[in-house]
Scaffold this active site. Structure first.
Site, PDB file in Angstrom:
ATOM      1  N   HIS A  55      10.305  10.643  -1.780  1.00 34.71           N
ATOM      2  CA  HIS A  55       9.606   9.357  -1.968  1.00 34.71           C
ATOM      3  C   HIS A  55       9.005   8.876  -0.655  1.00 34.71           C
ATOM      4  O   HIS A  55       9.714   8.450   0.249  1.00 34.71           O
ATOM      5  CB  HIS A  55      10.569   8.299  -2.515  1.00 34.71           C
ATOM      6  CG  HIS A  55       9.866   7.049  -2.945  1.00 34.71           C
ATOM      7  ND1 HIS A  55       9.768   6.667  -4.264  1.00 34.71           N
ATOM      8  CD2 HIS A  55       9.203   6.103  -2.238  1.00 34.71           C
ATOM      9  CE1 HIS A  55       9.079   5.534  -4.336  1.00 34.71           C
ATOM     10  NE2 HIS A  55       8.725   5.168  -3.121  1.00 34.71           N
ATOM     11  N   HIS A  57       5.097   7.135   1.298  1.00 37.39           N
ATOM     12  CA  HIS A  57       3.759   6.535   1.163  1.00 37.39           C
ATOM     13  C   HIS A  57       2.916   6.972   2.359  1.00 37.39           C
ATOM     14  O   HIS A  57       2.888   6.296   3.385  1.00 37.39           O
ATOM     15  CB  HIS A  57       3.851   5.009   1.101  1.00 37.39           C
ATOM     16  CG  HIS A  57       4.535   4.521  -0.133  1.00 37.39           C
ATOM     17  ND1 HIS A  57       3.853   4.136  -1.264  1.00 37.39           N
ATOM     18  CD2 HIS A  57       5.847   4.402  -0.423  1.00 37.39           C
ATOM     19  CE1 HIS A  57       4.733   3.780  -2.202  1.00 37.39           C
ATOM     20  NE2 HIS A  57       5.944   3.937  -1.719  1.00 37.39           N
ATOM     21  N   GLN A 150      -0.345   0.424  -7.397  1.00 39.84           N
ATOM     22  CA  GLN A 150       0.406  -0.542  -6.586  1.00 39.84           C
ATOM     23  C   GLN A 150       0.287  -1.990  -7.090  1.00 39.84           C
ATOM     24  O   GLN A 150       1.242  -2.744  -7.063  1.00 39.84           O
ATOM     25  CB  GLN A 150      -0.082  -0.474  -5.129  1.00 39.84           C
ATOM     26  CG  GLN A 150       0.430  -1.548  -4.189  1.00 39.84           C
ATOM     27  CD  GLN A 150       1.864  -1.309  -3.723  1.00 39.84           C
ATOM     28  OE1 GLN A 150       2.115  -0.453  -2.898  1.00 39.84           O
ATOM     29  NE2 GLN A 150       2.796  -2.071  -4.273  1.00 39.84           N
ATOM     30  N   HIS A 208       8.098   3.573  -9.304  1.00 43.91           N
ATOM     31  CA  HIS A 208       8.814   2.515  -8.596  1.00 43.91           C
ATOM     32  C   HIS A 208       9.405   1.654  -9.701  1.00 43.91           C
ATOM     33  O   HIS A 208       8.665   1.104 -10.516  1.00 43.91           O
ATOM     34  CB  HIS A 208       7.850   1.681  -7.768  1.00 43.91           C
ATOM     35  CG  HIS A 208       7.378   2.355  -6.522  1.00 43.91           C
ATOM     36  ND1 HIS A 208       6.603   3.475  -6.527  1.00 43.91           N
ATOM     37  CD2 HIS A 208       7.602   2.044  -5.212  1.00 43.91           C
ATOM     38  CE1 HIS A 208       6.360   3.835  -5.273  1.00 43.91           C
ATOM     39  NE2 HIS A 208       6.944   2.991  -4.459  1.00 43.91           N
ATOM     40  N   GLU A 211      12.572  -2.478  -8.318  1.00 45.74           N
ATOM     41  CA  GLU A 211      12.822  -2.700  -6.888  1.00 45.74           C
ATOM     42  C   GLU A 211      12.924  -4.201  -6.667  1.00 45.74           C
ATOM     43  O   GLU A 211      11.984  -4.851  -6.204  1.00 45.74           O
ATOM     44  CB  GLU A 211      11.716  -2.085  -6.021  1.00 45.74           C
ATOM     45  CG  GLU A 211      12.077  -2.110  -4.535  1.00 45.74           C
ATOM     46  CD  GLU A 211      11.009  -1.499  -3.650  1.00 45.74           C
ATOM     47  OE1 GLU A 211       9.921  -1.194  -4.148  1.00 45.74           O
ATOM     48  OE2 GLU A 211      11.269  -1.347  -2.436  1.00 45.74           O
ATOM     49  N   ASP A 307      10.548   6.774   2.161  1.00 48.33           N
ATOM     50  CA  ASP A 307       9.723   5.681   1.628  1.00 48.33           C
ATOM     51  C   ASP A 307       8.635   5.245   2.614  1.00 48.33           C
ATOM     52  O   ASP A 307       7.458   5.347   2.329  1.00 48.33           O
ATOM     53  CB  ASP A 307      10.600   4.493   1.201  1.00 48.33           C
ATOM     54  CG  ASP A 307       9.886   3.531   0.251  1.00 48.33           C
ATOM     55  OD1 ASP A 307       8.728   3.807  -0.128  1.00 48.33           O
ATOM     56  OD2 ASP A 307      10.487   2.508  -0.118  1.00 48.33           O
ATOM     57  N   TRP A 313       5.873  -2.396   5.273  1.00 51.53           N
ATOM     58  CA  TRP A 313       7.211  -2.675   4.766  1.00 51.53           C
ATOM     59  C   TRP A 313       8.324  -2.342   5.742  1.00 51.53           C
ATOM     60  O   TRP A 313       9.450  -2.786   5.604  1.00 51.53           O
ATOM     61  CB  TRP A 313       7.444  -1.904   3.453  1.00 51.53           C
ATOM     62  CG  TRP A 313       6.511  -2.324   2.370  1.00 51.53           C
ATOM     63  CD1 TRP A 313       6.701  -3.365   1.492  1.00 51.53           C
ATOM     64  CD2 TRP A 313       5.234  -1.755   2.047  1.00 51.53           C
ATOM     65  NE1 TRP A 313       5.617  -3.467   0.655  1.00 51.53           N
ATOM     66  CE2 TRP A 313       4.704  -2.503   0.957  1.00 51.53           C
ATOM     67  CE3 TRP A 313       4.485  -0.698   2.556  1.00 51.53           C
ATOM     68  CZ2 TRP A 313       3.471  -2.224   0.393  1.00 51.53           C
ATOM     69  CZ3 TRP A 313       3.253  -0.418   1.982  1.00 51.53           C
ATOM     70  CH2 TRP A 313       2.754  -1.175   0.909  1.00 51.53           C
TER      71      TRP A 313
END
Ligand SMILES: [Zn+2]
Length: 423
Positions: A55, A57, A150, A208, A211, A307, A313
């Site tokens: 996982h 991005h 997203q 996702h 979360e 991630d 983030w």
């Protein structure tokens, strides 16, 4: 090439590994090889299959501070910040940052990455950039892309059309974000639409999912239900699943068997969720990671993901999956010997199953992909976040890191320090 005297993750020691024509040709004790065969002395250290990240991005990575930093530290401010950044992204910058991260990954022995790519941009700029990166890195790193809406599949007016276009262009996994839709009902509806799309096209699903710290965020139930209804057993992954941390035990006792029946994989992202979740709590503050040991005990395949690295983030990280395993072990309190080894599996073999990698693992006939670590076993590798002495892909050494040592100048005993511990 012959690698002498390695320890394997399953605990076998004194193992020789012969590599021929890019594959593992023989594995055993005291192997014979022609005199001209190049030798590597593993000195009893751990030879592992490469790390796998289930996982990530890659479209957002290494963008920390652009255009500003996340002040609240929450998921929602991160999403808002990413929207600001998206408006000014260029393909060149995306490609450059993604390639730089792939270099970091290779140096850390991370040779397979599943990356979500945001499709909520009518230009599909990130999709095109990452498809290009996927081809560029193919000789040394497997990149698997997930079409990720997203801004919400139903919430964003063009998301579904864009997601289908991304799949047409070669993105291979269907993503989703049901907890970000406007209502619980829309969340469930998005799961249905996306799972049906995956079933029609014969694709895997990785959403996702939940979360959030809201115990009533139960989209994993819909995801497992749809996986089972559509016959997607083993091909569906629920990422994050942090709301499970806050759910009632009774409800979870009903949920986990459904996940088992549907053979849904779970991915926890310990570095990210220990920092993002619990932000609305006073004390005590919830940890906000999903129920890793309980899911594993039920027979569910659980992987750990990185991630984020230096993005809206998360400000830290360097592509080190041992750092991910280290955090996962702590947050889940997985401190028994067996559980610590399970944390190593969660960044190697479990993730390989989630990605559906073929020929993964140190076995005769498989591609010779492996990492030699400066550690005597999997637990020590996590303890030390051990240096990757060498990284091999298809029989070629593609990265080396010097062993970590120190020279002491103590009055009574000058010596050198090696952080591995020989029992
Ligand atoms: Zn994510």
């Amino acid at each position: 090439m012959l690698i002498r005297n390695a320890t394997l993750p399953d605990g076998r020691t004194g193992i020789d590994v012969l590599v021929e024509r890019g594959c593992f040709a023989a594995i055993g004790h005291n192997l014979l090889a022609a005199e001209s065969t190049p030798l590597i002395d593993a000195q009893g250290q751990l030879l592992s299959p490469p790390f796998v990240d289930a996982h990530f991005h890659l479209d957002a990575t290494l963008s920390y501070g652009l255009p500003r930093v996340n002040r609240s530290g929450t998921l929602l401010e991160g999403i808002a910040l990413w929207s600001e950044l998206k408006a000014v992204l260029t393909q060149e910058a995306l490609v450059e940052r993604a390639l730089q991260y792939c270099d970091w990954a290779v140096a850390k022995g991370l040779l397979s990455i599943r990356s979500h790519v945001d499709v909520c941009d009518d230009r599909l700029l990130a999709v095109q950039a990452l498809l290009h990166v996927k081809q560029r890195v193919k000789p040394y790193l497997d990149l698997q892309l997930v079409a990720f809406p997203q801004d919400g599949l139903l919430r964003s007016p063009t998301a579904l059309a864009n997601l289908k276009r991304a799949l047409d262009l070669g993105v291979e996994v269907v993503g989703g974000i049901p907890h970000f839709e406007r209502t619980m009902a829309d969340g469930a509806e998005s799961v249905r639409i996306l799972c049906e799309l995956a079933a029609e096209r014969g694709l895997m699903v990785d959403m996702h999912c939940d979360e959030s710290d809201d115990p009533l965020s139960r989209h994993i139930e819909s995801l497992a239900f749809q996986a089972q209804r559509l016959g997607l057993h083993g091909r569906v992954t629920g990422s994050h699943l942090t709301s499970m941390h806050s759910m009632e035990n009774y409800y979870v006792s009903k949920l986990i068997p459904l996940m088992c029946e549907a053979r849904v994989n779970a991915v926890a992202n310990p570095l990210i969720n220990i920092t993002l979740q619990g932000r609305h709590d006073n004390y005590p503050k919830r940890r906000g990671m999903t129920r890793v040991p309980e899911l594993m005990a039920a027979g569910i395949n659980v992987g750990f993901g990185h991630d984020c690295v230096m993005d809206p983030w998360y400000a830290l990280g360097c592509g080190d999956m041992l750092e991910v395993a280290h955090m996962g072990l702590h947050v889940a309190q997985m401190t028994s010997q067996e559980q610590m080894r399970a944390c190593f599996d969660a960044v190697t073999s479990n993730n390989a199953r989630i990605l559906g990698l073929k020929g993964y693992g140190i076995e005769v006939g498989h591609p010779a992909d492996c990492v030699l670590l400066q550690a005597s076993d999997a637990i020590e590798a996590i303890r030390l976040r051990a240096p990757r002495l060498l990284v091999m892909r298809r029989g070629e050494i593609i990265a080396r890191t010097p062993a970590a040592t120190a020279t002491l100048a103590l009055p009574d005993r000058p010596s050198s320090v090696d952080w591995t511990f020989k029992r």
